[in-house]
Write an enzyme that holds these catalytic residues in place. Structure first.
Site, short mmCIF file in Angstrom:
data_model
loop_
_atom_site.label_atom_id
_atom_site.label_comp_id
_atom_site.label_asym_id
_atom_site.label_seq_id
_atom_site.Cartn_x
_atom_site.Cartn_y
_atom_site.Cartn_z
N SER A 275 0.81 -1.57 0.25
CA SER A 275 -0.31 -0.29 -0.39
C SER A 275 0.81 1.28 -0.33
CB SER A 275 -1.08 -0.10 1.34
OG SER A 275 -1.53 -1.69 0.45
N HIS B 197 -0.26 3.72 4.62
CA HIS B 197 -1.26 4.18 3.59
C HIS B 197 -0.43 5.77 3.79
CE1 HIS B 197 -2.66 0.81 4.09
NE2 HIS B 197 -3.99 0.96 3.20
#
Length: 293
Positions: A177, A240
């Site tokens: 991610s 993230h």
């Protein structure tokens, strides 16, 4: 009498002129041309599209994104088959002991800060990351080539794990991610800055699409973190965020230098200097201060 009604020779039409007036044949608009036209509309402001289309081709192909995706899928299949799962929503068996997984208790094994991107926690996790990085990464790589996309992607992966080690120090980490969000962050900044030259309505659609994708993915990360309690591996939303920040700085600089020498752009070196300073700080934190947490 018939000869008298014929027009003088000077008034006869010139066959040479008729031939000269024939329209030139235009090159055929192939599927490849239309594909690159679509890519240029999505990835570039209007003043750079013609320059891209003049030299657009699929050689080299987007090899970085394709190879990294194949590697991630292969590792997922290996752990799913090696230790058969009762269900594939969460692969708890095997990946905790993987030499690729980032584990906070083995952070002295420095390669884990990068290799964790190959390991995913389940079917939803791997499909989500592969979908996003192929959807955004292939067009970006066609325009900017693999070395630039690879730089941004890996900067997001490493930045994600280091940020997680500082702000979420007691959590393990898997998934790509960080790299995916670096690509999204760079593209998002490109759309924002060049909003006026990307057709406003089209620009709004792209922004809404990015917000929808990011919101869904972050929601999944929060779900695994705070609602699912029967798994040892939780997706870190810190990775993230850090990946997105890498993309919005390094990624934006790289992706706005389509027709320029990146090395001569001072913005690039400012971003690299800031990123290196963060790497040094994170390394020192993990070496000297982690035991205090």
């Amino acid at each position: 009498m018939e000869l008298e009604r014929m027009a003088p020779r000077e008034e006869w039409p010139d066959e040479t002129e008729e031939n000269d007036e024939k329209p030139e044949e235009t090159p055929t608009n192939t599927c490849c041309d239309r594909f690159h036209q679509t890519i240029s509309n999505w990835m570039l402001p209007s003043d750079l599209r013609d320059s891209y289309l003049e030299r657009a081709n699929c050689l080299p192909p987007p090899i970085f994104i394709i190879l990294i995706s194949i590697a991630e899928l292969s590792v997922f299949i290996y752990y799913a088959v090696w230790k058969p799962q009762k269900q594939w929503i969460t692969l708890g068996t095997g990946i905790m002991n993987s030499p690729l997984t980032y584990r906070y208790d083995k952070r002295e094994e420095a390669w884990r800060f990068l290799s964790y991107m190959f390991v995913h926690a389940g079917v939803q996790h791997i499909i989500g990351n592969l979908f996003l990085q192929l959807l955004i990464g292939i067009p970006l790589e066609l325009v900017h080539k693999g070395h630039r996309v690879g730089l941004v992607y890996l900067a997001g992966v490493i930045g994600g794990s280091l940020a997680s080690s500082i702000f979420d120090p007691r959590k393990n980490l898997v998934g790509a991610s960080g790299g995916v969000y670096a690509l999204i962050g760079g593209y998002f900044m490109n759309v924002i800055v060049n909003f006026g030259s990307m057709v406003p309505l089209f620009g709004i659609f792209r922004i809404l699409l990015i917000v929808l994708i990011v919101g869904t993915d972050v929601g999944f990360a929060l779900y695994r973190r705070y609602i699912v309690h029967d798994t040892e591996l939780q997706v870190s939303f810190v990775a993230h965020f850090a990946g997105a920040m890498a993309g919005m700085s390094i990624g934006y600089t790289v992706f706005t230098c389509f027709d320029k020498n990146l090395i001569k752009d001072p913005r690039f070196w400012i971003c690299i200097a800031a990123y290196v300073a963060f790497l040094i700080f994170a390394a020192l934190f993990n070496i000297f201060f982690f035991s205090a947490y």
